[in-house]
Design a protein around this motif. Structure first.
Motif, PDB file in Angstrom:
ATOM      1  N   ALA A 150       0.837  -1.199   0.000  1.00  0.00           N
ATOM      2  CA  ALA A 150       0.000   0.000   0.000  1.00  0.00           C
ATOM      3  C   ALA A 150       0.875   1.255   0.000  1.00  0.00           C
ATOM      4  O   ALA A 150       0.623   2.193   0.749  1.00  0.00           O
ATOM      5  CB  ALA A 150      -0.926  -0.016   1.207  1.00  0.00           C
ATOM      6  N   ARG A 151       1.885   1.273  -0.832  1.00  0.00           N
ATOM      7  CA  ARG A 151       2.846   2.387  -0.860  1.00  0.00           C
ATOM      8  C   ARG A 151       2.137   3.733  -1.067  1.00  0.00           C
ATOM      9  O   ARG A 151       2.397   4.695  -0.363  1.00  0.00           O
ATOM     10  CB  ARG A 151       3.872   2.164  -1.953  1.00  0.00           C
ATOM     11  CG  ARG A 151       4.910   3.269  -2.063  1.00  0.00           C
ATOM     12  CD  ARG A 151       5.938   2.987  -3.140  1.00  0.00           C
ATOM     13  NE  ARG A 151       6.548   1.672  -3.049  1.00  0.00           N
ATOM     14  CZ  ARG A 151       7.609   1.368  -2.286  1.00  0.00           C
ATOM     15  NH1 ARG A 151       8.154   2.302  -1.564  1.00  0.00           N
ATOM     16  NH2 ARG A 151       8.085   0.144  -2.262  1.00  0.00           N
ATOM     17  N   GLN A 152       1.241   3.801  -2.037  1.00  0.00           N
ATOM     18  CA  GLN A 152       0.571   5.067  -2.346  1.00  0.00           C
ATOM     19  C   GLN A 152      -0.401   5.501  -1.249  1.00  0.00           C
ATOM     20  O   GLN A 152      -0.640   6.683  -1.064  1.00  0.00           O
ATOM     21  CB  GLN A 152      -0.175   4.966  -3.669  1.00  0.00           C
ATOM     22  CG  GLN A 152       0.749   4.814  -4.852  1.00  0.00           C
ATOM     23  CD  GLN A 152      -0.024   4.616  -6.146  1.00  0.00           C
ATOM     24  OE1 GLN A 152      -1.126   4.100  -6.139  1.00  0.00           O
ATOM     25  NE2 GLN A 152       0.576   5.028  -7.256  1.00  0.00           N
ATOM     26  N   ASP A 153      -0.958   4.550  -0.535  1.00  0.00           N
ATOM     27  CA  ASP A 153      -1.960   4.858   0.487  1.00  0.00           C
ATOM     28  C   ASP A 153      -1.395   4.815   1.898  1.00  0.00           C
ATOM     29  O   ASP A 153      -2.147   4.952   2.870  1.00  0.00           O
ATOM     30  CB  ASP A 153      -3.118   3.862   0.383  1.00  0.00           C
ATOM     31  CG  ASP A 153      -3.817   3.935  -0.954  1.00  0.00           C
ATOM     32  OD1 ASP A 153      -3.973   5.053  -1.471  1.00  0.00           O
ATOM     33  OD2 ASP A 153      -4.202   2.880  -1.488  1.00  0.00           O
ATOM     34  N   ALA A 154      -0.103   4.620   2.051  1.00  0.00           N
ATOM     35  CA  ALA A 154       0.495   4.420   3.371  1.00  0.00           C
ATOM     36  C   ALA A 154       0.189   5.575   4.317  1.00  0.00           C
ATOM     37  O   ALA A 154      -0.201   5.358   5.471  1.00  0.00           O
ATOM     38  CB  ALA A 154       1.999   4.202   3.249  1.00  0.00           C
ATOM     39  N   GLU A 155       0.362   6.798   3.850  1.00  0.00           N
ATOM     40  CA  GLU A 155       0.136   7.960   4.728  1.00  0.00           C
ATOM     41  C   GLU A 155      -1.329   8.026   5.171  1.00  0.00           C
ATOM     42  O   GLU A 155      -1.616   8.280   6.340  1.00  0.00           O
ATOM     43  CB  GLU A 155       0.537   9.251   4.020  1.00  0.00           C
ATOM     44  CG  GLU A 155       0.612  10.447   4.944  1.00  0.00           C
ATOM     45  CD  GLU A 155       1.650  10.286   6.045  1.00  0.00           C
ATOM     46  OE1 GLU A 155       1.355  10.719   7.185  1.00  0.00           O
ATOM     47  OE2 GLU A 155       2.738   9.735   5.795  1.00  0.00           O
ATOM     48  N   ASP A 156      -2.254   7.793   4.243  1.00  0.00           N
ATOM     49  CA  ASP A 156      -3.676   7.788   4.605  1.00  0.00           C
ATOM     50  C   ASP A 156      -3.987   6.682   5.602  1.00  0.00           C
ATOM     51  O   ASP A 156      -4.773   6.873   6.533  1.00  0.00           O
ATOM     52  CB  ASP A 156      -4.545   7.614   3.360  1.00  0.00           C
ATOM     53  CG  ASP A 156      -4.512   8.822   2.442  1.00  0.00           C
ATOM     54  OD1 ASP A 156      -4.190   9.927   2.925  1.00  0.00           O
ATOM     55  OD2 ASP A 156      -4.807   8.660   1.249  1.00  0.00           O
ATOM     56  N   LEU A 157      -3.385   5.526   5.404  1.00  0.00           N
ATOM     57  CA  LEU A 157      -3.633   4.403   6.310  1.00  0.00           C
ATOM     58  C   LEU A 157      -3.055   4.677   7.702  1.00  0.00           C
ATOM     59  O   LEU A 157      -3.653   4.281   8.708  1.00  0.00           O
ATOM     60  CB  LEU A 157      -3.061   3.115   5.722  1.00  0.00           C
ATOM     61  CG  LEU A 157      -3.792   2.611   4.473  1.00  0.00           C
ATOM     62  CD1 LEU A 157      -3.007   1.499   3.799  1.00  0.00           C
ATOM     63  CD2 LEU A 157      -5.196   2.142   4.824  1.00  0.00           C
ATOM     64  N   VAL A 158      -1.920   5.349   7.770  1.00  0.00           N
ATOM     65  CA  VAL A 158      -1.353   5.729   9.067  1.00  0.00           C
ATOM     66  C   VAL A 158      -2.326   6.654   9.790  1.00  0.00           C
ATOM     67  O   VAL A 158      -2.631   6.454  10.973  1.00  0.00           O
ATOM     68  CB  VAL A 158       0.030   6.412   8.896  1.00  0.00           C
ATOM     69  CG1 VAL A 158       0.493   7.046  10.208  1.00  0.00           C
ATOM     70  CG2 VAL A 158       1.063   5.409   8.403  1.00  0.00           C
ATOM     71  N   GLN A 172      -7.299  -3.046   2.895  1.00  0.00           N
ATOM     72  CA  GLN A 172      -6.696  -2.448   1.699  1.00  0.00           C
ATOM     73  C   GLN A 172      -6.358  -3.534   0.673  1.00  0.00           C
ATOM     74  O   GLN A 172      -6.595  -3.368  -0.520  1.00  0.00           O
ATOM     75  CB  GLN A 172      -5.437  -1.660   2.090  1.00  0.00           C
ATOM     76  CG  GLN A 172      -4.742  -0.992   0.944  1.00  0.00           C
ATOM     77  CD  GLN A 172      -5.531   0.174   0.376  1.00  0.00           C
ATOM     78  OE1 GLN A 172      -6.508   0.613   0.955  1.00  0.00           O
ATOM     79  NE2 GLN A 172      -5.109   0.669  -0.745  1.00  0.00           N
ATOM     80  N   ALA A 173      -5.797  -4.640   1.135  1.00  0.00           N
ATOM     81  CA  ALA A 173      -5.455  -5.736   0.222  1.00  0.00           C
ATOM     82  C   ALA A 173      -6.711  -6.300  -0.427  1.00  0.00           C
ATOM     83  O   ALA A 173      -6.727  -6.597  -1.624  1.00  0.00           O
ATOM     84  CB  ALA A 173      -4.705  -6.828   0.975  1.00  0.00           C
ATOM     85  N   ALA A 174      -7.774  -6.431   0.353  1.00  0.00           N
ATOM     86  CA  ALA A 174      -9.037  -6.944  -0.197  1.00  0.00           C
ATOM     87  C   ALA A 174      -9.599  -5.972  -1.231  1.00  0.00           C
ATOM     88  O   ALA A 174     -10.087  -6.393  -2.275  1.00  0.00           O
ATOM     89  CB  ALA A 174     -10.051  -7.164   0.931  1.00  0.00           C
ATOM     90  N   ARG A 175      -9.521  -4.666  -0.960  1.00  0.00           N
ATOM     91  CA  ARG A 175     -10.007  -3.682  -1.930  1.00  0.00           C
ATOM     92  C   ARG A 175      -9.229  -3.779  -3.241  1.00  0.00           C
ATOM     93  O   ARG A 175      -9.814  -3.725  -4.315  1.00  0.00           O
ATOM     94  CB  ARG A 175      -9.873  -2.267  -1.362  1.00  0.00           C
ATOM     95  CG  ARG A 175     -11.058  -1.828  -0.542  1.00  0.00           C
ATOM     96  CD  ARG A 175     -11.061  -0.332  -0.328  1.00  0.00           C
ATOM     97  NE  ARG A 175      -9.985   0.163   0.512  1.00  0.00           N
ATOM     98  CZ  ARG A 175      -9.940   0.084   1.834  1.00  0.00           C
ATOM     99  NH1 ARG A 175     -10.900  -0.498   2.478  1.00  0.00           N
ATOM    100  NH2 ARG A 175      -8.940   0.586   2.503  1.00  0.00           N
TER     101      ARG A 175
END
Length: 162
Positions: A18-26, A61-64
């Motif tokens: 989830a490199r692109q979404d990492a900040e949002d996920l944090v 995220q992986a499921a999405r």
């Protein structure tokens, strides 16, 4: 706590694709921690809770990512089973229903569409779907109920037009 753990969480999400979404996920991880902390009971081990939330978010995220590429054309079975012998009129009507259903399903939220596909096309149980998506069986049921309600309303509206 945020300053201390944010780099670890970013790396955690990045390693899970989830490199692109990492900040949002944090940020979502901390938001969920704060919401839980506002509740009636105190969190005994906030750090452990933080990483449990992060793991659940990584699974979601992986499921999405896994289900977002599902071709809508495969959903035709939801509208009607294929008839062995059908007239030209029946085939045309089936195609119209199929196209209508595909347009309808395309309007559904991604998780709701994925849940309906897994249940009706793949024949999976709520528990199996929940395990694949990393959510609870209760959440799967909510998606099914929501999706079917949208489909029923659309079919009723369409029948009134005919």
């Amino acid at each position: 706590m945020f300053v201390e753990h944010a780099p670890l969480l970013r790396g955690f999400f990045t390693r899970r694709g989830a490199r692109q979404d990492a900040e949002d996920l944090v940020q979502e991880t901390y938001l969920r921690l704060l919401r839980a902390h506002e509740g009636p009971g105190a969190i005994a081990n906030p750090e452990a809770y933080l990483f449990t939330v992060a793991l659940n978010l990584a699974r979601e995220q992986a499921a999405r990512r896994r289900w977002s590429t599902l071709p809508i054309e495969e959903l035709e079975q939801l509208s009607q089973g294929l008839a062995e012998e059908e007239s030209v009129e029946e085939a045309a009507e089936r195609d119209q229903r199929s196209q209508h259903l595909q347009r309808l399903l395309a309007t559904l939220p991604e998780h709701t569409r994925a849940v309906l596909v897994m249940q009706y096309r793949d024949g999976l149980s709520y528990k199996q779907i929940a395990e694949r998506l990393g959510v609870s069986p209760h959440m799967v049921k909510k998606h099914v109920v929501r999706g079917l309600a949208v489909c029923r309303r659309a079919l009723v509206d369409r029948a009134e037009v005919w």
